[in-house]
Design a protein around this motif. Structure first.
Motif, PDB file in Angstrom:
ATOM      1  N   VAL A  15      34.767  52.452  19.307  1.00 60.82           N
ATOM      2  CA  VAL A  15      33.674  52.039  18.430  1.00 60.82           C
ATOM      3  C   VAL A  15      32.420  52.844  18.764  1.00 60.82           C
ATOM      4  CG1 VAL A  15      32.185  50.113  17.785  1.00 60.82           C
ATOM      5  CG2 VAL A  15      34.592  49.717  18.204  1.00 60.82           C
ATOM      6  N   ASN A  16      31.798  53.406  17.736  1.00 56.07           N
ATOM      7  CA  ASN A  16      30.571  54.158  17.924  1.00 56.07           C
ATOM      8  C   ASN A  16      29.395  53.182  17.826  1.00 56.07           C
ATOM      9  OD1 ASN A  16      28.418  55.898  17.874  1.00 56.07           O
ATOM     10  ND2 ASN A  16      29.315  57.298  16.373  1.00 56.07           N
ATOM     11  N   ARG A  17      28.792  52.878  18.945  1.00 59.31           N
ATOM     12  CA  ARG A  17      27.713  51.884  18.995  1.00 59.31           C
ATOM     13  C   ARG A  17      26.471  52.350  18.234  1.00 59.31           C
ATOM     14  NH1 ARG A  17      30.547  48.008  20.560  1.00 59.31           N
ATOM     15  NH2 ARG A  17      31.618  48.164  22.519  1.00 59.31           N
ATOM     16  N   LYS A  18      26.207  53.643  18.257  1.00 53.92           N
ATOM     17  CA  LYS A  18      25.033  54.181  17.575  1.00 53.92           C
ATOM     18  C   LYS A  18      25.150  53.959  16.063  1.00 53.92           C
ATOM     19  CE  LYS A  18      22.166  58.316  17.743  1.00 53.92           C
ATOM     20  NZ  LYS A  18      22.086  59.703  18.224  1.00 53.92           N
ATOM     21  N   LYS A  19      26.343  54.193  15.509  1.00 49.14           N
ATOM     22  CA  LYS A  19      26.562  53.964  14.085  1.00 49.14           C
ATOM     23  C   LYS A  19      26.449  52.484  13.753  1.00 49.14           C
ATOM     24  CE  LYS A  19      29.535  57.659  12.400  1.00 49.14           C
ATOM     25  NZ  LYS A  19      30.907  57.999  12.007  1.00 49.14           N
ATOM     26  N   LEU A  20      26.981  51.640  14.607  1.00 47.54           N
ATOM     27  CA  LEU A  20      26.900  50.201  14.369  1.00 47.54           C
ATOM     28  C   LEU A  20      25.453  49.729  14.324  1.00 47.54           C
ATOM     29  CD1 LEU A  20      29.727  48.649  16.578  1.00 47.54           C
ATOM     30  CD2 LEU A  20      29.566  48.647  14.101  1.00 47.54           C
ATOM     31  N   LYS A  21      24.652  50.213  15.246  1.00 52.68           N
ATOM     32  CA  LYS A  21      23.249  49.821  15.293  1.00 52.68           C
ATOM     33  C   LYS A  21      22.507  50.316  14.055  1.00 52.68           C
ATOM     34  CE  LYS A  21      19.265  49.767  18.336  1.00 52.68           C
ATOM     35  NZ  LYS A  21      18.681  50.217  19.577  1.00 52.68           N
ATOM     36  N   ARG A  22      22.786  51.552  13.634  1.00 54.27           N
ATOM     37  CA  ARG A  22      22.133  52.122  12.451  1.00 54.27           C
ATOM     38  C   ARG A  22      22.508  51.331  11.195  1.00 54.27           C
ATOM     39  NH1 ARG A  22      23.756  57.819  12.307  1.00 54.27           N
ATOM     40  NH2 ARG A  22      22.618  57.988  14.266  1.00 54.27           N
ATOM     41  N   ARG A  23      23.795  50.976  11.064  1.00 51.99           N
ATOM     42  CA  ARG A  23      24.241  50.188   9.912  1.00 51.99           C
ATOM     43  C   ARG A  23      23.599  48.805   9.904  1.00 51.99           C
ATOM     44  NH1 ARG A  23      30.630  51.435  10.198  1.00 51.99           N
ATOM     45  NH2 ARG A  23      30.564  53.567   9.384  1.00 51.99           N
ATOM     46  N   ALA A  24      23.515  48.194  11.084  1.00 49.49           N
ATOM     47  CA  ALA A  24      22.911  46.857  11.168  1.00 49.49           C
ATOM     48  C   ALA A  24      21.431  46.917  10.804  1.00 49.49           C
ATOM     49  CB  ALA A  24      23.091  46.293  12.570  1.00 49.49           C
ATOM     50  N   ARG A  25      20.734  47.971  11.248  1.00 48.37           N
ATOM     51  CA  ARG A  25      19.310  48.108  10.932  1.00 48.37           C
ATOM     52  C   ARG A  25      19.106  48.300   9.433  1.00 48.37           C
ATOM     53  NH1 ARG A  25      17.136  53.047  12.998  1.00 48.37           N
ATOM     54  NH2 ARG A  25      18.099  52.479  14.957  1.00 48.37           N
ATOM     55  N   LYS A  26      19.986  49.104   8.822  1.00 45.42           N
ATOM     56  CA  LYS A  26      19.882  49.346   7.385  1.00 45.42           C
ATOM     57  C   LYS A  26      20.211  48.079   6.599  1.00 45.42           C
ATOM     58  CE  LYS A  26      20.766  53.077   4.229  1.00 45.42           C
ATOM     59  NZ  LYS A  26      21.441  54.330   3.998  1.00 45.42           N
ATOM     60  N   LYS A  27      21.176  47.312   7.081  1.00 45.99           N
ATOM     61  CA  LYS A  27      21.568  46.079   6.410  1.00 45.99           C
ATOM     62  C   LYS A  27      20.470  45.027   6.498  1.00 45.99           C
ATOM     63  CE  LYS A  27      25.353  42.768   6.282  1.00 45.99           C
ATOM     64  NZ  LYS A  27      26.576  42.319   6.937  1.00 45.99           N
ATOM     65  N   ASP A  28      19.787  44.975   7.636  1.00 44.04           N
ATOM     66  CA  ASP A  28      18.740  43.983   7.840  1.00 44.04           C
ATOM     67  C   ASP A  28      17.421  44.368   7.193  1.00 44.04           C
ATOM     68  OD1 ASP A  28      20.490  42.458   9.246  1.00 44.04           O
ATOM     69  OD2 ASP A  28      19.838  43.138  11.215  1.00 44.04           O
ATOM     70  N   ALA A  29      17.292  45.613   6.764  1.00 41.82           N
ATOM     71  CA  ALA A  29      16.044  46.060   6.144  1.00 41.82           C
ATOM     72  C   ALA A  29      15.818  45.295   4.846  1.00 41.82           C
ATOM     73  CB  ALA A  29      16.099  47.559   5.871  1.00 41.82           C
ATOM     74  N   PRO A  30      14.564  45.007   4.524  1.00 40.72           N
ATOM     75  CA  PRO A  30      14.303  44.256   3.299  1.00 40.72           C
ATOM     76  C   PRO A  30      14.644  45.071   2.062  1.00 40.72           C
ATOM     77  CG  PRO A  30      12.257  45.003   4.277  1.00 40.72           C
ATOM     78  CD  PRO A  30      13.350  45.326   5.249  1.00 40.72           C
ATOM     79  N   ARG A  31      15.106  44.389   1.050  1.00 45.85           N
ATOM     80  CA  ARG A  31      15.434  45.045  -0.211  1.00 45.85           C
ATOM     81  C   ARG A  31      14.168  45.193  -1.037  1.00 45.85           C
ATOM     82  NH1 ARG A  31      19.282  46.594   2.061  1.00 45.85           N
ATOM     83  NH2 ARG A  31      21.292  45.575   2.118  1.00 45.85           N
ATOM     84  N   ILE A  32      13.964  46.365  -1.606  1.00 42.70           N
ATOM     85  CA  ILE A  32      12.794  46.621  -2.439  1.00 42.70           C
ATOM     86  C   ILE A  32      13.203  46.359  -3.884  1.00 42.70           C
ATOM     87  CG2 ILE A  32      11.099  48.335  -3.142  1.00 42.70           C
ATOM     88  CD1 ILE A  32      11.642  49.711  -0.429  1.00 42.70           C
ATOM     89  N   ALA A  33      12.577  45.373  -4.502  1.00 42.81           N
ATOM     90  CA  ALA A  33      12.957  44.968  -5.847  1.00 42.81           C
ATOM     91  C   ALA A  33      12.458  45.942  -6.904  1.00 42.81           C
ATOM     92  CB  ALA A  33      12.427  43.571  -6.137  1.00 42.81           C
ATOM     93  N   CYS A  34      11.341  46.596  -6.646  1.00 42.06           N
ATOM     94  CA  CYS A  34      10.740  47.499  -7.619  1.00 42.06           C
ATOM     95  C   CYS A  34      11.482  48.835  -7.616  1.00 42.06           C
ATOM     96  CB  CYS A  34       9.264  47.695  -7.290  1.00 42.06           C
ATOM     97  SG  CYS A  34       8.411  48.763  -8.437  1.00 42.06           S
TER      98      CYS A  34
END
Length: 164
Positions: A15-34
């Motif tokens: 398991v690539n921990r760096k990729k997991l962390k990057r994906r989790a950060r992107k997933k947790d980022a707020p969604r921009i509605a505009c």
């Protein structure tokens, strides 16, 4: 009784921990509605720098201070993405198709009241169909709401009332 054996913690090398962390950060980022802002957004930059590039304000208190004597404005002077503001203005100038709907029960209620009493709200308050025991002011508000959403139908109701 037998002993309880604990599972030994082993490291998963596949398991690539760096990729997991990057994906989790992107997933947790707020969604921009505009849509306009989302297209111009740069994930590598901070919120403040992204908004400054678009010519938008992060903190309205700094842009429009409460005290009139402070005339100093902070922030970058160069807007690198002016098309975002133009797109926002264009989308804001398009008339909205969404309006707050009125329930069919309320439409029937208002029609009954206007057909029978015109604009006599005190008489409407004493009507038998006033199930919720609305006050004259509450009935007036409901009729004004109906008038805003259906102006032509309201005028037709008043004209039919005067002809009787």
């Amino acid at each position: 009784m037998g002993k309880v054996r604990k599972k030994k913690n082993t490291f998963n090398y596949s398991v690539n921990r760096k990729k997991l962390k990057r994906r989790a950060r992107k997933k947790d980022a707020p969604r921009i509605a505009c849509d306009e802002i989302r297209k111009a957004w740069d994930d590598t930059k901070s919120v403040a720098s992204n908004m400054a590039e678009m010519g938008l304000a992060v903190d309205p208190n700094k842009v429009l201070p409460i005290h009139a004597d402070t005339s100093t404005s902070t922030g970058p002077k160069y807007v690198r993405k002016p098309y975002v503001i133009e797109d926002l203005k264009a989308s804001a100038s398009v008339p909205s198709k969404k309006t707050m709907g009125i329930s069919s029960d309320m439409v029937l209620y208002v029609r009954h009241m206007v057909e029978n009493y015109g604009e006599d709200y005190k008489a409407m308050a004493r009507d038998d169909q006033n199930y919720y025991q609305d006050t004259p002011k509450q009935i007036q508000r409901k009729i004004n709401l109906y008038r805003r959403h259906h102006p032509s139908e309201y005028e037709a109701l008043l004209k039919s009332r005067t002809k009787q």
